[in-house]
Write an enzyme that holds these catalytic residues in place. Structure first.
Site, PDB file in Angstrom:
ATOM      1  N   GLY A   1     -10.199   7.098  -0.877  1.00 32.78           N
ATOM      2  CA  GLY A   1     -10.272   7.811  -2.151  1.00 32.78           C
ATOM      3  C   GLY A   1     -10.546   9.279  -1.909  1.00 32.78           C
ATOM      4  O   GLY A   1     -11.569   9.618  -1.291  1.00 32.78           O
ATOM      5  N   GLY A   2      -9.642  10.141  -2.395  1.00 30.12           N
ATOM      6  CA  GLY A   2      -9.802  11.582  -2.158  1.00 30.12           C
ATOM      7  C   GLY A   2     -11.072  12.136  -2.760  1.00 30.12           C
ATOM      8  O   GLY A   2     -11.776  12.943  -2.128  1.00 30.12           O
TER       9      GLY A   2
ATOM     10  N   ASP B   1       0.880  -1.170   0.000  1.00 30.90           N
ATOM     11  CA  ASP B   1       0.000   0.000   0.000  1.00 30.90           C
ATOM     12  C   ASP B   1       0.926   1.230   0.000  1.00 30.90           C
ATOM     13  O   ASP B   1       2.120   1.121   0.318  1.00 30.90           O
ATOM     14  CB  ASP B   1      -0.851  -0.057   1.280  1.00 30.90           C
ATOM     15  CG  ASP B   1      -1.475   1.256   1.640  1.00 30.90           C
ATOM     16  OD1 ASP B   1      -2.138   1.833   0.762  1.00 30.90           O
ATOM     17  OD2 ASP B   1      -1.279   1.723   2.781  1.00 30.90           O
TER      18      ASP B   1
ATOM     19  N   ASP C   1      -0.204   5.093   0.945  1.00 32.67           N
ATOM     20  CA  ASP C   1      -0.429   6.097   1.990  1.00 32.67           C
ATOM     21  C   ASP C   1      -0.493   5.465   3.375  1.00 32.67           C
ATOM     22  O   ASP C   1      -1.344   4.638   3.630  1.00 32.67           O
ATOM     23  CB  ASP C   1      -1.721   6.861   1.682  1.00 32.67           C
ATOM     24  CG  ASP C   1      -1.568   7.671   0.410  1.00 32.67           C
ATOM     25  OD1 ASP C   1      -2.372   7.472  -0.526  1.00 32.67           O
ATOM     26  OD2 ASP C   1      -0.630   8.470   0.315  1.00 32.67           O
TER      27      ASP C   1
ATOM     28  N   PRO D   1      -0.417  10.114 -10.033  1.00 27.60           N
ATOM     29  CA  PRO D   1       0.619  11.160  -9.918  1.00 27.60           C
ATOM     30  C   PRO D   1       1.241  11.214  -8.524  1.00 27.60           C
ATOM     31  O   PRO D   1       2.434  11.493  -8.365  1.00 27.60           O
ATOM     32  CB  PRO D   1      -0.123  12.461 -10.237  1.00 27.60           C
ATOM     33  CG  PRO D   1      -1.303  12.030 -11.046  1.00 27.60           C
ATOM     34  CD  PRO D   1      -1.692  10.681 -10.508  1.00 27.60           C
ATOM     35  N   ASN D   2       0.425  10.888  -7.500  1.00 26.72           N
ATOM     36  CA  ASN D   2       0.953  10.939  -6.124  1.00 26.72           C
ATOM     37  C   ASN D   2       1.973   9.824  -5.899  1.00 26.72           C
ATOM     38  O   ASN D   2       2.946   9.988  -5.172  1.00 26.72           O
ATOM     39  CB  ASN D   2      -0.188  10.796  -5.117  1.00 26.72           C
ATOM     40  CG  ASN D   2      -1.232  11.885  -5.277  1.00 26.72           C
ATOM     41  OD1 ASN D   2      -0.938  12.951  -5.835  1.00 26.72           O
ATOM     42  ND2 ASN D   2      -2.443  11.625  -4.824  1.00 26.72           N
TER      43      ASN D   2
ATOM     44  N   THR E   1      -5.023   3.231  -3.270  1.00 24.85           N
ATOM     45  CA  THR E   1      -6.219   3.992  -3.638  1.00 24.85           C
ATOM     46  C   THR E   1      -5.833   5.371  -4.177  1.00 24.85           C
ATOM     47  O   THR E   1      -6.592   6.000  -4.898  1.00 24.85           O
ATOM     48  CB  THR E   1      -7.104   4.161  -2.387  1.00 24.85           C
ATOM     49  OG1 THR E   1      -7.409   2.858  -1.877  1.00 24.85           O
ATOM     50  CG2 THR E   1      -8.386   4.891  -2.697  1.00 24.85           C
TER      51      THR E   1
ATOM     52  N   LYS F   1      -6.028  19.807  -5.788  1.00 23.66           N
ATOM     53  CA  LYS F   1      -5.445  19.132  -4.617  1.00 23.66           C
ATOM     54  C   LYS F   1      -4.264  18.261  -5.026  1.00 23.66           C
ATOM     55  O   LYS F   1      -3.214  18.232  -4.372  1.00 23.66           O
ATOM     56  CB  LYS F   1      -6.528  18.287  -3.932  1.00 23.66           C
ATOM     57  CG  LYS F   1      -6.042  17.453  -2.778  1.00 23.66           C
ATOM     58  CD  LYS F   1      -5.822  15.998  -3.199  1.00 23.66           C
ATOM     59  CE  LYS F   1      -5.210  15.224  -2.067  1.00 23.66           C
ATOM     60  NZ  LYS F   1      -4.852  13.838  -2.476  1.00 23.66           N
TER      61      LYS F   1
HETATM   62  C1  XBP Z   1      -5.164   6.285   0.765  1.00 28.77           C
HETATM   63  C2  XBP Z   1      -6.316   6.987   0.192  1.00 28.77           C
HETATM   64  C3  XBP Z   1      -6.077   8.024  -0.865  1.00 28.77           C
HETATM   65  C4  XBP Z   1      -5.398   9.245  -0.256  1.00 28.77           C
HETATM   66  C5  XBP Z   1      -5.659  10.492  -1.070  1.00 28.77           C
HETATM   67  O1  XBP Z   1      -4.729   5.384  -0.222  1.00 28.77           O
HETATM   68  O2  XBP Z   1      -7.444   6.701   0.547  1.00 28.77           O
HETATM   69  O3  XBP Z   1      -7.342   8.377  -1.370  1.00 28.77           O
HETATM   70  O4  XBP Z   1      -5.965   9.473   1.030  1.00 28.77           O
HETATM   71  O5  XBP Z   1      -5.251  10.285  -2.408  1.00 28.77           O
HETATM   72  P1  XBP Z   1      -3.856   4.056   0.152  1.00 28.77           P
HETATM   73  P2  XBP Z   1      -6.245  10.720  -3.598  1.00 28.77           P
HETATM   74  O6  XBP Z   1      -3.761   3.941   1.678  1.00 28.77           O
HETATM   75  O7  XBP Z   1      -4.633   2.906  -0.485  1.00 28.77           O
HETATM   76  O8  XBP Z   1      -2.523   4.297  -0.480  1.00 28.77           O
HETATM   77  O9  XBP Z   1      -6.792  12.086  -3.250  1.00 28.77           O
HETATM   78  O10 XBP Z   1      -5.387  10.728  -4.837  1.00 28.77           O
HETATM   79  O11 XBP Z   1      -7.313   9.652  -3.614  1.00 28.77           O
HETATM   80 MG    MG Z   2      -2.902   3.238   3.406  1.00 26.20          MG
END
Ligand code: XBP
Ligand code: MG
Length: 262
Positions: free
Chosen positions: A50-51, A8, A10, A123-124, A119, A81
């Site tokens: 998901g943002g 994963d 984030d 780009p991130n 998720t 964002k």
């Molecule tokens: C974490 C999420 C992502 C981020 C924000 O993803 O839920 O939505 O919070 O990124 P993971 P976006 O833990 O599965 O890596 O705004 O691009 O969704």
């Molecule tokens: Mg995560």
């Protein structure tokens, strides 16, 4: 036989979520929206993966009367964002969590394949990798991210995408996650999950992981063991993962009920 590790992003590869929170606030300010997501509110909103989905949930629950108009603004807000997130990574930096670079290097050296299942928007992911790996040495064989998955976590889609891209079975891989939704997603894809608590999942149950630790640890900075399989010296290394995976011997993965007080 262990053939792949799937991470994963984030909260697992790096402590990114507070940068996402700051990026949302920058986008709100740019568009003159009188909104500010503080840490407590963001911790609640993080139950929505998901943002874009998180933003829609905020609008629907906090601004129901004008939700229709504001929903129309969502794509612009989220696009800004994502730009703001990239700027913040460039400004502040985004180091990998303890043990991540070490385990990735061990896996590459041993020919174990590596994937990302996240998720977050692609780009991130690219920015996180660019901030931590030389351009010609990006470590992941497969990156499954954001809207490539039909359904976001806790659905298994993004982990199934990663497994398909790697061309390995779930029984030949281990997933690394930080959140309840992420663990559910990986388990639904048939993967054993090693959980590392992160800043925003400190109060999450981590049910379903076979091992939960504070982080992957370093020899000179051992992790805190939380529950399940323990790792010698407080370090999750490839040799230990291979040894553990061999004990499975085709059996299903043991799972732990891991409460918030651990
Ligand atoms: C974490 C999420 C992502 C981020 C924000 O993803 O839920 O939505 O919070 O990124 P993971 P976006 O833990 O599965 O890596 O705004 O691009 O969704
Ligand atoms: Mg995560």
């Amino acid at each position: 036989m262990l053939k792949a590790l799937i991470f994963d992003v984030d909260g697992t590869l790096a402590e990114t979520e507070d940068l996402h929170r700051q990026a949302f606030n920058r986008a709100f300010a740019e568009l003159g929206l009188p909104w500010h997501w503080d840490e407590a509110l963001y911790a609640d909103l993080l139950t929505v993966m998901g943002g874009k989905e998180r933003l829609a949930h905020y609008i629907d629950t906090q601004h129901a009367p004008e939700a229709k108009a504001l929903r129309g603004l969502s794509p612009e807000i989220h696009a800004r964002k994502t730009v703001a997130y990239g700027a913040l990574v460039a400004e502040i930096g985004l180091p990998l969590r303890p043990g991540i670079a070490r385990l990735i290097a061990e896996a590459r050296a041993a020919g174990i394949r590596l994937a990302v299942a996240t998720t977050t928007s692609r780009p991130n992911v690219d920015r996180l990798l660019a901030a931590n790996f030389p351009p010609d040495a990006a470590p992941f064989d497969v990156i499954a991210a954001g809207d490539e998955a039909k359904r976001k976590k806790p659905a298994p889609d993004v982990f199934l995408l990663a497994l398909a891209g790697l061309n390995v079975a779930a029984s030949e891989a281990v997933a690394f996650e930080d959140s309840a939704a992420g663990i559910s997603s990986a388990r639904a894809a048939g993967l054993p999950v090693l959980a590392t608590r992160s800043r925003y999942t400190d109060s999450h149950r981590l049910d379903g992981a076979f091992s939960a630790v504070s982080d992957l640890g370093e020899p000179d900075r051992p992790h805190r063991h939380i529950a399940g399989v323990a790792w010698p010296g407080g370090v999750v290394d490839l040799a230990g993962l291979i040894r553990w995976h061999e004990t499975l011997d085709g059996q299903s993965t043991p799972v732990q009920a891991i409460g918030t007080n651990r």
